[in-house]
Design a protein around this motif. Structure first.
Motif, PDB file in Angstrom:
ATOM      1  N   ASP A   1       0.833  -1.222   0.000  1.00  0.00           N
ATOM      2  CA  ASP A   1       0.000   0.000   0.000  1.00  0.00           C
ATOM      3  C   ASP A   1       0.863   1.267   0.000  1.00  0.00           C
ATOM      4  O   ASP A   1       0.509   2.269  -0.624  1.00  0.00           O
ATOM      5  N   GLU A   2       1.983   1.196   0.710  1.00  0.00           N
ATOM      6  CA  GLU A   2       2.893   2.348   0.755  1.00  0.00           C
ATOM      7  C   GLU A   2       3.468   2.628  -0.636  1.00  0.00           C
ATOM      8  O   GLU A   2       3.624   3.786  -1.040  1.00  0.00           O
ATOM      9  N   ILE A   3       3.749   1.552  -1.360  1.00  0.00           N
ATOM     10  CA  ILE A   3       4.321   1.701  -2.708  1.00  0.00           C
ATOM     11  C   ILE A   3       3.264   2.285  -3.648  1.00  0.00           C
ATOM     12  O   ILE A   3       3.556   3.178  -4.455  1.00  0.00           O
ATOM     13  N   VAL A   4       2.033   1.791  -3.515  1.00  0.00           N
ATOM     14  CA  VAL A   4       0.935   2.305  -4.355  1.00  0.00           C
ATOM     15  C   VAL A   4       0.738   3.804  -4.082  1.00  0.00           C
ATOM     16  O   VAL A   4       0.648   4.614  -5.013  1.00  0.00           O
ATOM     17  N   GLU A   5       0.723   4.160  -2.789  1.00  0.00           N
ATOM     18  CA  GLU A   5       0.524   5.583  -2.433  1.00  0.00           C
ATOM     19  C   GLU A   5       1.665   6.450  -2.968  1.00  0.00           C
ATOM     20  O   GLU A   5       1.440   7.531  -3.506  1.00  0.00           O
TER      21      GLU A   5
ATOM     22  N   HIS B   1       3.521   5.849  -5.480  1.00  0.00           N
ATOM     23  CA  HIS B   1       3.393   5.940  -6.935  1.00  0.00           C
ATOM     24  C   HIS B   1       2.345   6.981  -7.316  1.00  0.00           C
ATOM     25  O   HIS B   1       2.566   7.818  -8.197  1.00  0.00           O
ATOM     26  N   GLN B   2       1.208   6.932  -6.603  1.00  0.00           N
ATOM     27  CA  GLN B   2       0.135   7.900  -6.912  1.00  0.00           C
ATOM     28  C   GLN B   2       0.593   9.338  -6.672  1.00  0.00           C
ATOM     29  O   GLN B   2       0.191  10.254  -7.369  1.00  0.00           O
ATOM     30  N   ALA B   3       1.461   9.497  -5.669  1.00  0.00           N
ATOM     31  CA  ALA B   3       1.934  10.850  -5.330  1.00  0.00           C
ATOM     32  C   ALA B   3       3.142  11.249  -6.178  1.00  0.00           C
ATOM     33  O   ALA B   3       3.755  12.301  -5.949  1.00  0.00           O
ATOM     34  N   GLY B   4       3.538  10.388  -7.110  1.00  0.00           N
ATOM     35  CA  GLY B   4       4.697  10.688  -7.965  1.00  0.00           C
ATOM     36  C   GLY B   4       6.017  10.594  -7.213  1.00  0.00           C
ATOM     37  O   GLY B   4       7.016  11.201  -7.603  1.00  0.00           O
ATOM     38  N   LYS B   5       6.023   9.810  -6.118  1.00  0.00           N
ATOM     39  CA  LYS B   5       7.244   9.730  -5.310  1.00  0.00           C
ATOM     40  C   LYS B   5       7.946   8.376  -5.373  1.00  0.00           C
ATOM     41  O   LYS B   5       8.883   8.126  -4.618  1.00  0.00           O
ATOM     42  N   LEU B   6       7.472   7.484  -6.246  1.00  0.00           N
ATOM     43  CA  LEU B   6       8.139   6.188  -6.417  1.00  0.00           C
ATOM     44  C   LEU B   6       9.204   6.380  -7.493  1.00  0.00           C
ATOM     45  O   LEU B   6       8.915   6.327  -8.684  1.00  0.00           O
ATOM     46  N   GLU B   7      10.423   6.660  -7.047  1.00  0.00           N
ATOM     47  CA  GLU B   7      11.453   7.099  -7.991  1.00  0.00           C
ATOM     48  C   GLU B   7      12.201   5.942  -8.652  1.00  0.00           C
ATOM     49  O   GLU B   7      12.551   6.004  -9.818  1.00  0.00           O
ATOM     50  N   GLU B   8      12.509   4.918  -7.852  1.00  0.00           N
ATOM     51  CA  GLU B   8      13.249   3.778  -8.399  1.00  0.00           C
ATOM     52  C   GLU B   8      12.810   2.513  -7.695  1.00  0.00           C
ATOM     53  O   GLU B   8      12.480   2.541  -6.509  1.00  0.00           O
ATOM     54  N   VAL B   9      12.869   1.399  -8.420  1.00  0.00           N
ATOM     55  CA  VAL B   9      12.750   0.081  -7.809  1.00  0.00           C
ATOM     56  C   VAL B   9      13.790  -0.780  -8.513  1.00  0.00           C
ATOM     57  O   VAL B   9      13.891  -0.748  -9.737  1.00  0.00           O
ATOM     58  N   PHE B  10      14.593  -1.491  -7.725  1.00  0.00           N
ATOM     59  CA  PHE B  10      15.540  -2.419  -8.370  1.00  0.00           C
ATOM     60  C   PHE B  10      15.746  -3.661  -7.516  1.00  0.00           C
ATOM     61  O   PHE B  10      15.629  -3.621  -6.298  1.00  0.00           O
ATOM     62  N   GLY B  11      16.012  -4.766  -8.223  1.00  0.00           N
ATOM     63  CA  GLY B  11      16.346  -6.019  -7.556  1.00  0.00           C
ATOM     64  C   GLY B  11      17.849  -6.097  -7.401  1.00  0.00           C
ATOM     65  O   GLY B  11      18.591  -5.474  -8.163  1.00  0.00           O
ATOM     66  N   SER B  12      18.321  -6.876  -6.402  1.00  0.00           N
ATOM     67  CA  SER B  12      19.763  -7.044  -6.223  1.00  0.00           C
ATOM     68  C   SER B  12      20.104  -8.520  -6.056  1.00  0.00           C
ATOM     69  O   SER B  12      19.395  -9.256  -5.369  1.00  0.00           O
TER      70      SER B  12
ATOM     71  N   ALA C   1      19.072  -5.106 -10.993  1.00  0.00           N
ATOM     72  CA  ALA C   1      18.126  -5.228 -12.118  1.00  0.00           C
ATOM     73  C   ALA C   1      17.018  -4.199 -11.910  1.00  0.00           C
ATOM     74  O   ALA C   1      16.252  -4.282 -10.940  1.00  0.00           O
ATOM     75  N   HIS C   2      16.956  -3.220 -12.807  1.00  0.00           N
ATOM     76  CA  HIS C   2      15.942  -2.162 -12.669  1.00  0.00           C
ATOM     77  C   HIS C   2      14.554  -2.716 -12.953  1.00  0.00           C
ATOM     78  O   HIS C   2      14.395  -3.602 -13.795  1.00  0.00           O
ATOM     79  N   VAL C   3      13.577  -2.170 -12.251  1.00  0.00           N
ATOM     80  CA  VAL C   3      12.193  -2.594 -12.449  1.00  0.00           C
ATOM     81  C   VAL C   3      11.486  -1.548 -13.307  1.00  0.00           C
ATOM     82  O   VAL C   3      11.589  -0.341 -13.059  1.00  0.00           O
ATOM     83  N   GLU C   4      10.784  -2.058 -14.319  1.00  0.00           N
ATOM     84  CA  GLU C   4      10.090  -1.170 -15.262  1.00  0.00           C
ATOM     85  C   GLU C   4       8.677  -0.861 -14.775  1.00  0.00           C
ATOM     86  O   GLU C   4       8.219   0.278 -14.786  1.00  0.00           O
ATOM     87  N   LYS C   5       7.976  -1.937 -14.306  1.00  0.00           N
ATOM     88  CA  LYS C   5       6.601  -1.721 -13.823  1.00  0.00           C
ATOM     89  C   LYS C   5       6.216  -2.819 -12.839  1.00  0.00           C
ATOM     90  O   LYS C   5       6.815  -3.911 -12.837  1.00  0.00           O
ATOM     91  N   ILE C   6       5.234  -2.514 -12.011  1.00  0.00           N
ATOM     92  CA  ILE C   6       4.758  -3.474 -11.012  1.00  0.00           C
ATOM     93  C   ILE C   6       3.239  -3.575 -11.124  1.00  0.00           C
ATOM     94  O   ILE C   6       2.544  -2.548 -11.066  1.00  0.00           O
ATOM     95  N   ALA C   7       2.754  -4.809 -11.270  1.00  0.00           N
ATOM     96  CA  ALA C   7       1.301  -5.015 -11.267  1.00  0.00           C
ATOM     97  C   ALA C   7       0.875  -5.449  -9.879  1.00  0.00           C
ATOM     98  O   ALA C   7       1.509  -6.318  -9.262  1.00  0.00           O
ATOM     99  N   TYR C   8      -0.197  -4.829  -9.377  1.00  0.00           N
ATOM    100  CA  TYR C   8      -0.743  -5.226  -8.079  1.00  0.00           C
ATOM    101  C   TYR C   8      -2.262  -5.191  -8.202  1.00  0.00           C
ATOM    102  O   TYR C   8      -2.842  -4.150  -8.532  1.00  0.00           O
ATOM    103  N   LYS C   9      -2.891  -6.328  -7.983  1.00  0.00           N
ATOM    104  CA  LYS C   9      -4.338  -6.469  -8.221  1.00  0.00           C
ATOM    105  C   LYS C   9      -4.643  -5.944  -9.628  1.00  0.00           C
ATOM    106  O   LYS C   9      -4.022  -6.382 -10.576  1.00  0.00           O
ATOM    107  N   ASP C  10      -5.546  -4.974  -9.766  1.00  0.00           N
ATOM    108  CA  ASP C  10      -5.806  -4.554 -11.156  1.00  0.00           C
ATOM    109  C   ASP C  10      -5.151  -3.231 -11.529  1.00  0.00           C
ATOM    110  O   ASP C  10      -5.537  -2.591 -12.504  1.00  0.00           O
ATOM    111  N   THR C  11      -4.118  -2.832 -10.746  1.00  0.00           N
ATOM    112  CA  THR C  11      -3.413  -1.619 -11.162  1.00  0.00           C
ATOM    113  C   THR C  11      -2.000  -1.970 -11.639  1.00  0.00           C
ATOM    114  O   THR C  11      -1.432  -2.980 -11.218  1.00  0.00           O
ATOM    115  N   GLU C  12      -1.469  -1.136 -12.504  1.00  0.00           N
ATOM    116  CA  GLU C  12      -0.106  -1.321 -12.989  1.00  0.00           C
ATOM    117  C   GLU C  12       0.655  -0.021 -12.744  1.00  0.00           C
ATOM    118  O   GLU C  12       0.214   1.041 -13.187  1.00  0.00           O
ATOM    119  N   MET C  13       1.752  -0.138 -12.008  1.00  0.00           N
ATOM    120  CA  MET C  13       2.530   1.070 -11.693  1.00  0.00           C
ATOM    121  C   MET C  13       3.746   1.142 -12.611  1.00  0.00           C
ATOM    122  O   MET C  13       4.597   0.262 -12.565  1.00  0.00           O
TER     123      MET C  13
END
Ligand SMILES: Cc1ncc(COP(=O)(O)O)c(C=O)c1O
Length: 360
Positions: free
Chosen positions: A280-284, A286-297, A304-316
């Motif tokens: 939920d924090e990530i969704v919020e 993202h909605q506020a335009g504050k999800l700047e980066e996501v990467f796997g290590s 590995a940079h993340v391009e997008k994240i699907a959660y339920k029926d939303t795609e960030m």
């Protein structure tokens, strides 16, 4: 302690048949492997032999009850051609943590190190010199008792084999937050690199791919609320300028790249928050335009940079690559440490040194 490792060299090296500019991942194996057997309550018969097959008894316990653990690490060459390992003692410690959880015997850390150094030294010509390429190293252990019945085996085999791998430049990955299956729960085996964890991840990974996503984002098994990891990597978020990663809680693998990233960022004055991270924090954010980066290590990709994240029926959708600073910087730093172009202030980069040469 100095272990007596018996060496039988191959008389038919396959090295000249390998094209270092075009190496299929995970399919090319170097000339030699290390083997030790555990019986009568101790590790014995330390040997480096030509890479080859094992003969298995049909009742070998590993085939039925899955007592099997492994590590994944890399040797690389510095720009001046010296063979190096990255934080090898962390892998020795982690395989023994895995062994403890799976009721298997520990491999003495100095045996792990001597076997590793001696094997890599012998096959050091298999380390591709090309920037970004490396020699992938696979230490592993499995149960050997020929017995039907669920109990800890009395006999085990510990092996190390290696194989050259090319540079790993993954395109940014798409993730789907898993809502049905779990990788691990607190009290389970998620903190161990146990073979069965990976078997259990295959079906959800296949379903994710059928839905068009590269990897599964694993959630906690109780509420499917807190993020654990992605695929076979740990995960970092940059939220409003702050770096955040899920705290290891018994269900998350303690990645050595994760630990290195936290230490390197902290040394630069960039604080990393290790804490539970709710979706939920990530969704919020993202909605506020504050999800700047996501990467796997992880060892394979480093970052590995993340391009997008699907959660339920939303795609960030994440911001474009040019705007991402932290993930790119940290990958460059770890690659530079391995290549010897960035000063290693932590003593993480260890030159390969065989103990067999000294015995000879
Ligand atoms: C499940 C899982 N998480 C995270 C990692 C990353 O760990 P490391 O950075 O030590 O490669 C791995 C790879 O070993 C893994 O298998």
């Amino acid at each position: 302690m100095n272990y007596n490792i018996n060496v039988t060299k191959t008389d038919a090296s396959r090295l000249s048949s390998v094209d270092f500019d075009n190496i299929p991942f995970g399919r090319v194996f170097s000339d030699h492997m290390f083997i030790a057997d555990y019986k009568d309550g101790e590790w014995q018969d330390f040997r480096i032999v030509p890479f080859g097959k094992f003969e298995m008894h049909p009742a070998a316990m590993v085939l039925h009850y899955g007592q099997a653990i492994f590590e994944g690490m890399k040797a690389s060459k510095t720009v001046d051609g010296k063979a190096m390992l990255f934080r090898p003692e962390m892998h020795a410690k982690r395989i023994n943590n895995s062994a403890e959880r799976m009721c298997m015997p520990a491999v003495p850390e100095d045996l792990f190190m001597q076997a590793l150094h001696s094997l890599i030294d012998l096959d050091s010509d298999w380390i591709p010199p090309q920037a970004g390429s490396a020699l992938y190293i696979r230490p592993y252990m499995f149960s050997m008792d020929e017995f039907i019945g669920v109990k800890p085996s009395q006999t085990y085999r510990f092996c190390i084999f290696t194989g050259p791998v090319g540079p790993y430049y993954p395109k940014p990955v798409s993730l789907i937050a898993e809502q049905k299956y779990v990788r691990a729960v607190k009290g389970g085996t998620g903190e161990a690199k146990a073979a069965g964890n990976y078997a259990g991840s295959l079906l959800p990974a296949k379903i994710a791919q059928e839905k068009g996503y590269d990897q599964v984002m694993w959630m906690d098994g109780k509420e499917f609320k807190y993020i654990q990891e992605v695929g076979t990597m740990n995960i970092f978020f940059v939220l409003d300028g702050k770096v955040v990663t899920p705290s290891t809680d018994g269900a998350i693998l303690k990645g050595i790249t994760r630990d290195s990233i936290i230490k390197l960022l902290t040394a630069k004055g960039i604080q990393v928050e290790e804490r539970p991270v709710a979706i939920d924090e990530i969704v919020e954010a993202h909605q506020a335009g504050k999800l700047e980066e996501v990467f796997g290590s992880g060892t394979a990709a480093v970052v590995a940079h993340v391009e997008k994240i699907a959660y339920k029926d939303t795609e960030m959708m994440l911001p474009p690559m040019e705007e991402r600073k932290i993930g790119a910087m940290i990958k460059e730093e770890i690659d530079g440490l391995r290549a010897g172009t960035i000063e290693d202030k932590n003593g993480w980069v260890v030159p390969v040194k065989s103990t067999i040469m000294e015995n000879a």
